[in-house]
Design a protein around this motif. Sequence first.
Motif, mmCIF file in Angstrom:
data_model
loop_
_atom_site.group_PDB
_atom_site.id
_atom_site.type_symbol
_atom_site.label_atom_id
_atom_site.label_comp_id
_atom_site.label_asym_id
_atom_site.label_seq_id
_atom_site.Cartn_x
_atom_site.Cartn_y
_atom_site.Cartn_z
ATOM 1 N N GLU A 112 0.839 -1.209 0.000
ATOM 2 C CA GLU A 112 0.000 0.000 0.000
ATOM 3 C C GLU A 112 0.866 1.248 0.000
ATOM 4 O OE1 GLU A 112 -3.244 -0.223 2.792
ATOM 5 O OE2 GLU A 112 -3.633 -2.319 2.311
ATOM 6 N N GLY A 113 2.084 1.098 -0.491
ATOM 7 C CA GLY A 113 2.978 2.251 -0.587
ATOM 8 C C GLY A 113 3.961 2.317 0.562
ATOM 9 N N GLY A 114 5.033 3.054 0.338
ATOM 10 C CA GLY A 114 6.099 3.154 1.340
ATOM 11 C C GLY A 114 5.970 4.397 2.199
ATOM 12 N N PHE A 115 4.768 4.698 2.634
ATOM 13 C CA PHE A 115 4.519 5.893 3.426
ATOM 14 C C PHE A 115 4.672 5.612 4.926
ATOM 15 C CE2 PHE A 115 2.105 5.984 -0.520
ATOM 16 C CZ PHE A 115 2.559 7.164 -1.077
ATOM 17 N N THR A 116 4.555 6.649 5.738
ATOM 18 C CA THR A 116 4.699 6.488 7.188
ATOM 19 C C THR A 116 3.787 5.382 7.701
ATOM 20 O OG1 THR A 116 5.132 8.848 7.409
ATOM 21 C CG2 THR A 116 4.567 7.668 9.422
ATOM 22 N N PRO A 117 4.340 4.415 8.431
ATOM 23 C CA PRO A 117 3.500 3.320 8.939
ATOM 24 C C PRO A 117 2.510 3.796 9.983
ATOM 25 C CG PRO A 117 5.776 3.121 9.739
ATOM 26 C CD PRO A 117 5.763 4.249 8.752
ATOM 27 N N ARG A 118 1.298 3.264 9.893
ATOM 28 C CA ARG A 118 0.294 3.525 10.926
ATOM 29 C C ARG A 118 0.024 2.261 11.727
ATOM 30 N NH1 ARG A 118 -2.140 8.744 9.893
ATOM 31 N NH2 ARG A 118 -2.815 8.436 12.022
ATOM 32 N N GLY A 119 0.174 1.095 11.138
ATOM 33 C CA GLY A 119 -0.080 -0.143 11.866
ATOM 34 C C GLY A 119 -0.298 -1.310 10.927
ATOM 35 N N PHE A 120 -1.160 -2.227 11.362
ATOM 36 C CA PHE A 120 -1.410 -3.449 10.608
ATOM 37 C C PHE A 120 -2.882 -3.825 10.698
ATOM 38 C CE2 PHE A 120 2.951 -3.503 12.107
ATOM 39 C CZ PHE A 120 3.662 -3.861 10.979
ATOM 40 N N GLU A 173 10.337 7.477 5.785
ATOM 41 C CA GLU A 173 9.035 6.790 5.792
ATOM 42 C C GLU A 173 9.203 5.333 5.385
ATOM 43 O OE1 GLU A 173 6.279 9.099 3.423
ATOM 44 O OE2 GLU A 173 6.240 10.739 4.867
ATOM 45 N N LEU A 174 10.007 5.110 4.341
ATOM 46 C CA LEU A 174 10.249 3.750 3.867
ATOM 47 C C LEU A 174 10.910 2.906 4.957
ATOM 48 C CD1 LEU A 174 10.317 1.810 1.367
ATOM 49 C CD2 LEU A 174 12.635 2.655 0.939
ATOM 50 N N HIS A 175 11.912 3.476 5.606
ATOM 51 C CA HIS A 175 12.665 2.724 6.605
ATOM 52 C C HIS A 175 11.875 2.509 7.894
ATOM 53 C CE1 HIS A 175 16.801 3.534 4.518
ATOM 54 N NE2 HIS A 175 15.978 2.797 3.797
ATOM 55 N N LEU A 176 11.044 3.479 8.251
ATOM 56 C CA LEU A 176 10.157 3.273 9.406
ATOM 57 C C LEU A 176 9.224 2.096 9.150
ATOM 58 C CD1 LEU A 176 9.207 6.962 10.325
ATOM 59 C CD2 LEU A 176 10.396 5.352 11.829
ATOM 60 N N GLY A 177 8.771 1.973 7.912
ATOM 61 C CA GLY A 177 7.898 0.855 7.548
ATOM 62 C C GLY A 177 8.621 -0.479 7.712
ATOM 63 N N ALA A 178 9.854 -0.533 7.228
ATOM 64 C CA ALA A 178 10.630 -1.770 7.356
ATOM 65 C C ALA A 178 10.808 -2.134 8.826
ATOM 66 C CB ALA A 178 11.987 -1.601 6.673
ATOM 67 N N ALA A 179 11.063 -1.132 9.658
ATOM 68 C CA ALA A 179 11.258 -1.387 11.089
ATOM 69 C C ALA A 179 9.960 -1.866 11.741
ATOM 70 C CB ALA A 179 11.762 -0.128 11.779
ATOM 71 N N ALA A 180 8.845 -1.271 11.341
ATOM 72 C CA ALA A 180 7.555 -1.677 11.911
ATOM 73 C C ALA A 180 7.257 -3.139 11.568
ATOM 74 C CB ALA A 180 6.439 -0.769 11.386
ATOM 75 N N ILE A 181 7.494 -3.515 10.321
ATOM 76 C CA ILE A 181 7.212 -4.897 9.914
ATOM 77 C C ILE A 181 8.174 -5.859 10.619
ATOM 78 C CG2 ILE A 181 6.977 -6.485 7.966
ATOM 79 C CD1 ILE A 181 6.534 -3.950 6.177
ATOM 80 N N THR A 182 9.435 -5.481 10.716
ATOM 81 C CA THR A 182 10.402 -6.305 11.453
ATOM 82 C C THR A 182 9.911 -6.526 12.887
ATOM 83 O OG1 THR A 182 12.164 -5.245 10.168
ATOM 84 C CG2 THR A 182 12.843 -6.541 12.084
ATOM 85 N N SER A 183 9.408 -5.467 13.493
ATOM 86 C CA SER A 183 8.938 -5.561 14.877
ATOM 87 C C SER A 183 7.794 -6.559 14.991
ATOM 88 C CB SER A 183 8.477 -4.186 15.362
ATOM 89 O OG SER A 183 9.555 -3.271 15.309
ATOM 90 N N LEU A 184 6.859 -6.492 14.053
ATOM 91 C CA LEU A 184 5.721 -7.409 14.107
ATOM 92 C C LEU A 184 6.184 -8.857 13.876
ATOM 93 C CD1 LEU A 184 2.662 -7.712 14.448
ATOM 94 C CD2 LEU A 184 2.463 -7.581 11.962
ATOM 95 N N VAL A 185 7.072 -9.041 12.920
ATOM 96 C CA VAL A 185 7.602 -10.389 12.663
ATOM 97 C C VAL A 185 8.254 -10.938 13.928
ATOM 98 C CG1 VAL A 185 9.424 -11.652 11.433
ATOM 99 C CG2 VAL A 185 7.916 -10.099 10.171
ATOM 100 N N TYR A 186 9.041 -10.107 14.575
ATOM 101 C CA TYR A 186 9.708 -10.513 15.816
ATOM 102 C C TYR A 186 8.689 -10.910 16.879
ATOM 103 C CZ TYR A 186 11.650 -9.714 20.462
ATOM 104 O OH TYR A 186 11.968 -9.838 21.789
#
Lengths: 461, 461
Positions: free
Chosen positions: B353-361, B439-452
């Motif tokens: 849904e794009g590489g914008f600022t993460p809001r959640g899942f 924004e792109l990198h915050l998204g990667a970090a958010a997804i990493t966090s959820l995976v963890y």
Amino acid sequence: MKKTLFLAALLGFTLSSKAQDSLMLRKFYDEALVNGQAYDNLRFLCKNIGQRLSGSAGAEKAVIWSKKLMDSYGFDKVYLQEVMVPHWVRGAKEQAYIIDGNKRIAVPIAALGMSVATPKEGITANIVEVKSLKELETLGEAAIKGKIVFFNGAFDQRFIETGHGYGAAGIQRFAGPSAAAKYGAVGAIVRSITPALDDYPHTGGTVYMDGVPKIPAAAISTLAANKLSTMLKLRKLPLIKFYFKQNCQTLPDVKSYNVIGEIKGSENPNKYITVGGHLDSWDLAEGAHDDGTGVTQSVEVLRILKVTGYKPKNSIRAVFFMNEENGHKGGIKYAEQAAANKEDHIAAIETDEGGFTPRGFSFEGVSPTFLKELNKQWKGLLEPYEADMLVAGGSGTDIGPLKETLPSIQLIGFRPDSQRYFDIHHTPNDVFENVNKRELHLGAAAITSLVYLIDQHGLRF
Amino acid sequence: MKKTLFLAALLGFTLSSKAQDSLMLRKFYDEALVNGQAYDNLRFLCKNIGQRLSGSAGAEKAVIWSKKLMDSYGFDKVYLQEVMVPHWVRGAKEQAYIIDGNKRIAVPIAALGMSVATPKEGITANIVEVKSLKELETLGEAAIKGKIVFFNGAFDQRFIETGHGYGAAGIQRFAGPSAAAKYGAVGAIVRSITPALDDYPHTGGTVYMDGVPKIPAAAISTLAANKLSTMLKLRKLPLIKFYFKQNCQTLPDVKSYNVIGEIKGSENPNKYITVGGHLDSWDLAEGAHDDGTGVTQSVEVLRILKVTGYKPKNSIRAVFFMNEENGHKGGIKYAEQAAANKEDHIAAIETDEGGFTPRGFSFEGVSPTFLKELNKQWKGLLEPYEADMLVAGGSGTDIGPLKETLPSIQLIGFRPDSQRYFDIHHTPNDVFENVNKRELHLGAAAITSLVYLIDQHGLRF
């Protein structure tokens, strides 16, 4: 059948306060998203007026346009509030290069606001690179005298909100030049305060300390800062020199204005809720996100309240403050006048962090109990709009002085998404094209919603 | 003193699970924000490879590059998963104009994906404007036969998340052309599905129904749609005609690949958590936000886990799916293979849904109890990163088929800020320059966090 209707009517009358609030918020958002005018107003401000640094012809035009705009909306009262503001001018475009033996490498540069000029022939000197004010102190006069100090402290990317990174690195720009002058520096260049790596120099105010010589100060782009730093590491220091020339000056103060529009409160006309941003901008671009979005949102709040037929209990004001960027005289004047006129201010909300997607609001100086109750009462109402981050934190430069003159006021900062703001902040790239219509209008709706909730329920948590 | 140290050590050992989680998340974010590589990888994908529609040379290059990239990171396993994909080509640039008597007004147009070509001489016909499929039905064959149907249903701005507006208006593009053909239409033009008002035509797939003639279908820009609609209102219908010519065709299917990288689980190597986006893109631009950001974030998740020294209990996979845009054969193949290989999948997360600022899942098909407990356990951990919106909702096209083959899987969609996505979606403007690094990198970090968190605690709420 009649019985059902009667019951329905009864239910209508007993519609809970929460349900009524919820319906009103939806109304505000629909108006903002479907008929919002902030974007078109912003286009005019950016494209037909453009830069509007305090004291400039642009600022004067902006004042006239703002009053006309508010008049056209038919608010109960629209007026100008006189204020004397600084009049700093950049003059002819700055020049700068790194001198590496016979080579000259051009550097994107912009004088810092309120800086003095260089001598006509410019300044050429050796460079001392420091990463912080502390490092400057440890070097002392022996290392610094006669040199150009290069403040190269990097923007800390680890903060989630970029405002924190800006605050931390910003001290170099605000206080660095005078700190360097204390040790005999002849000039100061500052790494632009931004998380972005590009060729835009970011201007912004610097503050000269009393009793210290005023030395010319300028910002260079982050790419240029990296290049200069690398060259200083690789080559012997005396071989690398820096040259810059700037032509700025501070002229006598100028008469200008805050622009104020008002919807009169039906129950408490002398109680105010103020929403504001600043009308002035830096001179390098159109001041779109800083702070065209703030002023166009502020007036949009009043427009939305009016066209949705909401009659506020308290008086609601939109204030376009003058001179936030280099002196905040408009904010000081507004606070003085509010006190002099014995106005009772419930709250002031500032929108000066860009017109990006709203995340919520920060409340200055509130207790954990206040915050807990605030969230309990209102978070659920704002959640459907994803603008429900209600936290403790700062508000804004323009409304700050109100706390001095009216201590019982609640100061509130509008908090949009912060990621892109400092990429374009104070650069030639702060233009209308970088503002998104929906993001801008969602912000206006979020602020309208908060104003409504404060107007309805007060802020006694 | 010794006693204190001993106590501290004890405290260290008893560091709560929440505190450990909190430290790990901070580690992931620091790595992403300070050393993140997704942005540089995305630059390469966009600028050195560019458009990569299924079956194209760009898609082939992208597969080779992706495998090389994953290999360079030293994951435990990197491989290609073969899949046959459609091969649709646009051919020479489309042409279109409105014919108003002797005047011809050029219209920005793009054939819809999988559309057939017009005859070589193009199509010229009268126009029937409709705002919905329902309106089309009420008009019926008498009004439509021999005409070009102009689907002009507007994007509903009132939704807070633009994805809802896209879904509602999107039906015109997906199903409109075939619905029109049923009544004898000779062509279909569709208002671009976007909240923006500009001159970009937005392509995107259309789906032809079996047993109905395939008619040429194209999208026109929103400004052109408004102009055409106004002209139709102002002038008598037969005077206004529309002309368009397009040269697209569907060639035989082509062999292509999903690209998969894996870190092997230390406890449950046959249990998987999959993170993915799609490698293919539409052909009009670079597929930056759609979905270059998704694939570069997916591989970044594995890189972050690896360089921070985290040893997952379960196997973690990054999947670059092929052919999301016009057939999702890659997603179907992955689901088939996962079942055939008897892999136990705990969860799959899609970022498309794009590489914008993460809001959640958003979590697909979960109960209110699940959601409540999920928020109780994890919301607080994600709150400092402002990516804590954990809601029920859809996931993604690529991982969707997994639910068919592995019913116990939890499907999850990454939810970035949605405001700007559909402005550039499927247009020539979906380029690298419109992606923000943080924004792109915050998204990667958010997804990493959820995976963890899923890897550590599972998803049994």
